[in-house]
Enzyme design. Structure first.
Site, PDB file in Angstrom:
ATOM      1  CG  ASP A 119      36.880  53.700  37.380  1.00  0.00           C
ATOM      2  OD1 ASP A 119      37.301  54.870  37.139  1.00  0.00           O
ATOM      3  OD2 ASP A 119      37.204  53.260  38.915  1.00  0.00           O
ATOM      4  CG  ASP A 173      37.363  47.516  40.748  1.00  0.00           C
ATOM      5  OD1 ASP A 173      35.836  47.140  40.896  1.00  0.00           O
ATOM      6  OD2 ASP A 173      37.576  48.953  41.272  1.00  0.00           O
TER       7      ASP A 173
END
Length: 346
Positions: free
Chosen positions: A204, A222
């Site tokens: 991502d 993340d």
């Protein structure tokens, strides 16, 4: 509209999260900040020992413990290889803790700002860092994480949406038809590279998951969406604008990437298929989360006739964009016809 069965997760309170941290031996000094996150619940906590921690409480049912621990292990491996990432702390005998019916992990806070992607030097630096990231990712495969190397994630999202009741009867046939065309084109694009190399990815890698500091440059945050897939998956989300702008941006990123790692230029043909896959997957993600009170508030336009008509129009454009052609046939080099003043790439 169908509901996310875990509606209680939307009401997870800071008090509960602080209690969970205390059970793990982390005591806050009273200063805390709820951070933006739709998928998980994330809290920044100042600890009594002076450290600043970021606690992530995982949405129940999304990942198994094995998938989460595999992500944590990858982050630790990257950190050990001096690739700057936020790796979870070991809390007792594991990086994943359970408290009542919730699971959480804690990382150190890493500050920074959004990278200036209109600066070619920034893009090249990020490209070098992604090359180092992928060298670590090539060492071994994920055993439990998802694979983004076919249209399968799109088929899963399509099937879920068709069974959810969220598509109006008058829109469903057009949407289903164009999605089927998209999925066939995605499979065709991946099939055209039979020996496609896959590796562990960030998954991502949009600009919001890259933080920049003036002295140290970029670092990643993340890894929640870490997957197996082709290297281009971590590159294409850095690109924006018209075709010329994206070619110039990609040239800068690859200039950095290829100083440290090899890149298979055939993967450029996967940019539009991967973009299309993300669009279909995103609709499915919003639908699955609609029972979380945060989602109707944040995405009030989702599920309306206008939304689905817009999706049909955009996916039809993607069908055309995925037609076989030479993608980025002549990549502009960073120094070619680029104005980096004011408006950036133009």
């Amino acid at each position: 509209m169908s509901q996310d069965p875990d509606t209680s997760f939307g009401n997870l309170t800071p008090e509960f999260m602080l209690d969970a941290l205390e059970q793990a031996g982390l005591y806050g000094d009273g200063r805390l900040l709820q951070l933006n996150s739709y998928e998980n619940r994330v809290l920044q906590v100042h600890l009594e020992d002076g450290r600043i921690a970021v606690a992530k409480f995982y949405r129940p049912g999304r990942w198994t413990d094995e998938q989460i621990l595999e992500e944590h292990s990858f982050a630790a491996e990257l950190a050990e290889s001096e690739v700057p990432v936020a790796a979870p702390w070991l809390l007792g005998d594991s990086t994943l803790r359970h408290y009542q019916d919730q699971r959480f992990a804690v990382t150190p806070r890493q500050g920074g700002r959004a990278p200036e992607l209109d600066d070619p030097e920034v893009l090249t630096w990020i490209g070098r860092l992604l090359g180092r990231f992928h060298l670590v990712g090539q060492r071994r495969p994920f055993k439990h994480r998802l694979h983004w190397a076919s249209a399968e994630p799109g088929r899963v999202a399509r099937d879920w949406l068709l069974n959810s009741g969220m598509l109006a009867p008058e829109i469903r046939p057009a949407w289903e038809n164009v999605v089927q065309q998209c999925l066939a084109s995605i499979d065709e694009a991946f099939g055209a590279i039979p020996d496609l190399k896959t590796l562990r990815l960030h998954g991502d890698c949009h600009p919001g998951n890259i933080l920049w500091t003036p002295d140290k440059g970029p670092h990643f945050v993340d890894l929640d969406d870490a997957v197996m897939g082709p290297a281009i998956q971590d590159l294409w989300m850095l690109l924006s604008g018209d075709d010329l702008s994206m070619r110039q941006q990609l040239a800068c990123v690859l200039d950095g990437y290829e100083t440290v790692a090899e890149f298979d230029r055939r993967e450029l043909a996967l940019i539009e298929p991967l973009r299309t896959l993300r669009m279909i997957h995103h609709s499915g993600w919003l639908a699955k989360r609609w029972g979380d009170p945060a989602f109707p508030h944040a995405f009030p336009w989702f599920g309306t006739p206008n939304y689905w008509n817009d999706q049909v129009a955009k996916l039809r454009e993607q069908v055309e964009a995925m037609r076989p052609r030479e993608p980025f046939a002549e990549l502009a080099r960073p120094e070619d016809e680029v104005d980096f003043d004011g408006d950036g790439f133009s």
